[in-house]
Motif scaffolding. Structure first.
Motif, PDB file in Angstrom:
ATOM      1  N   ALA A   1     -11.658   5.947   9.943  1.00  0.00           N
ATOM      2  CA  ALA A   1     -11.158   6.120   8.677  1.00  0.00           C
ATOM      3  C   ALA A   1      -9.863   6.691   8.685  1.00  0.00           C
ATOM      4  O   ALA A   1      -9.645   7.616   9.518  1.00  0.00           O
ATOM      5  CB  ALA A   1     -12.213   6.635   7.490  1.00  0.00           C
TER       6      ALA A   1
ATOM      7  N   ALA B   1      -0.760   4.682   0.120  1.00  0.00           N
ATOM      8  CA  ALA B   1      -1.243   5.264   1.478  1.00  0.00           C
ATOM      9  C   ALA B   1      -0.210   6.181   2.336  1.00  0.00           C
ATOM     10  O   ALA B   1       0.977   5.939   2.014  1.00  0.00           O
ATOM     11  CB  ALA B   1      -1.727   4.134   2.486  1.00  0.00           C
TER      12      ALA B   1
ATOM     13  N   ASP C   1       0.862  -1.214  -0.002  1.00  0.00           N
ATOM     14  CA  ASP C   1       0.047   0.029  -0.044  1.00  0.00           C
ATOM     15  C   ASP C   1       0.835   1.266  -0.066  1.00  0.00           C
ATOM     16  O   ASP C   1       0.888   2.052   0.961  1.00  0.00           O
ATOM     17  CB  ASP C   1      -0.942   0.058   1.091  1.00  0.00           C
ATOM     18  CG  ASP C   1      -2.179   0.738   0.846  1.00  0.00           C
ATOM     19  OD1 ASP C   1      -2.263   1.326   0.013  1.00  0.00           O
ATOM     20  OD2 ASP C   1      -3.056   0.939   1.904  1.00  0.00           O
TER      21      ASP C   1
ATOM     22  N   ASP D   1      -7.470   2.657   4.255  1.00  0.00           N
ATOM     23  CA  ASP D   1      -8.879   2.518   3.170  1.00  0.00           C
ATOM     24  C   ASP D   1      -9.824   1.892   3.529  1.00  0.00           C
ATOM     25  O   ASP D   1     -10.820   1.334   2.922  1.00  0.00           O
ATOM     26  CB  ASP D   1      -8.523   2.612   1.824  1.00  0.00           C
ATOM     27  CG  ASP D   1      -7.649   1.021   1.515  1.00  0.00           C
ATOM     28  OD1 ASP D   1      -7.496   0.142   2.466  1.00  0.00           O
ATOM     29  OD2 ASP D   1      -7.121   0.807   0.404  1.00  0.00           O
TER      30      ASP D   1
ATOM     31  N   ALA E   1     -16.292   2.774   5.550  1.00  0.00           N
ATOM     32  CA  ALA E   1     -16.394   2.138   4.232  1.00  0.00           C
ATOM     33  C   ALA E   1     -16.380   0.716   4.389  1.00  0.00           C
ATOM     34  O   ALA E   1     -15.737   0.106   5.627  1.00  0.00           O
ATOM     35  CB  ALA E   1     -15.062   2.223   3.682  1.00  0.00           C
TER      36      ALA E   1
END
Length: 392
Positions: free
Chosen positions: A139, A105, A102, A171, A224
């Motif tokens: 989040a 990020a 990732d 995420d 999410a």
């Protein structure tokens, strides 16, 4: 047809009878479930694991003790390496997750590491799910779950599973982490060991997907929905040092195989119903009765079982005695089609049995003819060597 609850109760009672009324069930772990997926055709392992039979004790009682398992040295080395990887709040572990999976990020400068301690496996499982819910609703933050407790339904009862770690990305995606003590040399590890780790990780991924499906409808508005990555983070020592390195391993294939095998395992009622009345696998029974009970369930032995199953030596001895071609390995077995014993193979090669239209039979006869032709031109070759003889 009886209602599901009644059928489940009857199955649990039947499995208790097979295990022995006074014998406690041996809990399934991810390693055992991964081994089931590696040999999905073995009805013997399916029923023994489904009933919670201690296969190591069973092998000892049958006179074929198992040497399967991890040495104390390897266990200690693995624990020391895992402690190093997770030191300082998992700083190095999270760095590897960011680097390998990732990079888009924000770097994990300050990650949340919730306390997952609780009494008993059910309590730890509930605490893990609460931590995952909180991470999904927070989040933009990195979260590291150290030794979470998951559960997977196996034959109608929960199998509690404890992966090394789970990383929740900013995420909302979840990544499973497997920490192993075998080395990565020049960025690559032993393929057989990586494959075993991937099969074990696939079990954890299935359990995480169950958690994600349960949590998704009840999350706070705007959160999410959790998604489980099918690329897991495999962390190993780098080269010959004790420094950690990592690789992303795709476990989609292993996950699919494991899911199919577990679906089959939940129907072990069919296997149990086919067993003779009074069948029991309790290690305390007389050896002759125990051997008869074990042989009443067909096994699918392959050389790979030696590194994955406590009953492998017993099954290998029986397969060798029966001349089964599975002793030569699954690739050979697949090539021979309906020819299941060495005697069948030799008879087909000699032209004494088998359908000439069968591709396997035709290939064997062609190979036998080529062998005889080659030996016929070898000076001094004994006549007996020109015959197709059994393998020794």
């Amino acid at each position: 047809m009886p209602p599901p609850r009644t059928r489940g109760k009857a199955l649990r009672h039947r499995l208790a009878e097979l295990r022995g009324e006074d014998v406690p069930a041996r809990a399934l772990d991810a390693r055992a479930l991964a081994a089931l997926a590696a040999n999905p055709g073995c009805r013997r392992r399916a029923i023994l694991d489904g009933a919670g039979v201690d296969k190591a004790a069973l092998a000892n009682a049958l006179g074929s003790p198992s040497v399967f398992g991890q040495s104390q040295f390897a266990f200690t080395r693995g624990n020391a390496f895992e402690a190093r990887v997770k030191a300082d709040g998992g700083t190095e572990l999270l760095r590897l997750a960011h680097e390998r999976l990732d990079r888009s990020a924000e770097p994990p400068a300050a990650a949340r590491v919730p306390d997952l301690s609780a009494p008993g496996p059910e309590g730890r499982r509930a605490r893990t799910e609460l931590a995952l819910r909180e991470a999904a609703e927070a989040a933009g933050a990195w979260t590291l779950l150290d030794h979470p407790m998951l559960a997977l339904d196996v034959a109608g009862s929960p199998a509690f599973l404890e992966p090394d770690a789970v990383v929740v990305h900013p995420d909302g995606r979840w990544t499973l982490v497997e920490i192993k003590s075998f080395p990565m040399l020049d960025g690559a590890a032993d393929p057989a060991k990586v494959g075993a780790a991937a099969r074990q990780a696939a079990v954890y991924v299935l359990a995480l997907e169950d958690v994600a499906a349960r949590l998704a409808p009840d999350l706070a508005p705007g959160a999410a929905p959790p998604r489980v990555r099918h690329r897991v983070l495999l962390v190993c020592p780098k080269d010959f040092s004790n420094l950690p390195t990592a690789s992303a391993v795709d476990v989609r294939k292993q996950r699919a195989v494991t899911a199919r095998q577990l679906a089959r395992l939940t129907r072990i009622q069919d296997i149990a119903d086919a067993l003779p009345e009074g069948t029991c696998f309790s290690p305390g029974l007389p050896p002759d009765r125990l051997a008869q009970a074990v042989e009443s369930v067909p096994a699918t032995y392959a050389p790979e079982c030696l590194s994955a199953c406590e009953l492998a030596f017993h099954c290998r001895d029986r397969s060798l005695a029966a001349g089964a071609v599975t002793c030569l390995g699954r690739p050979v077995r697949a090539e021979l089609g309906g020819l299941t014993t060495v005697e069948d193979v030799l008879a087909a090669a000699r032209g004494e049995a088998g359908d000439p239209a069968d591709p396997a039979v035709a290939a064997l006869r062609r190979a036998a003819a080529l062998r005889a032709e080659a030996l016929a031109g070898t000076p001094g070759a004994p006549a007996a060597a020109r015959e197709v003889a059994p393998c020794r």
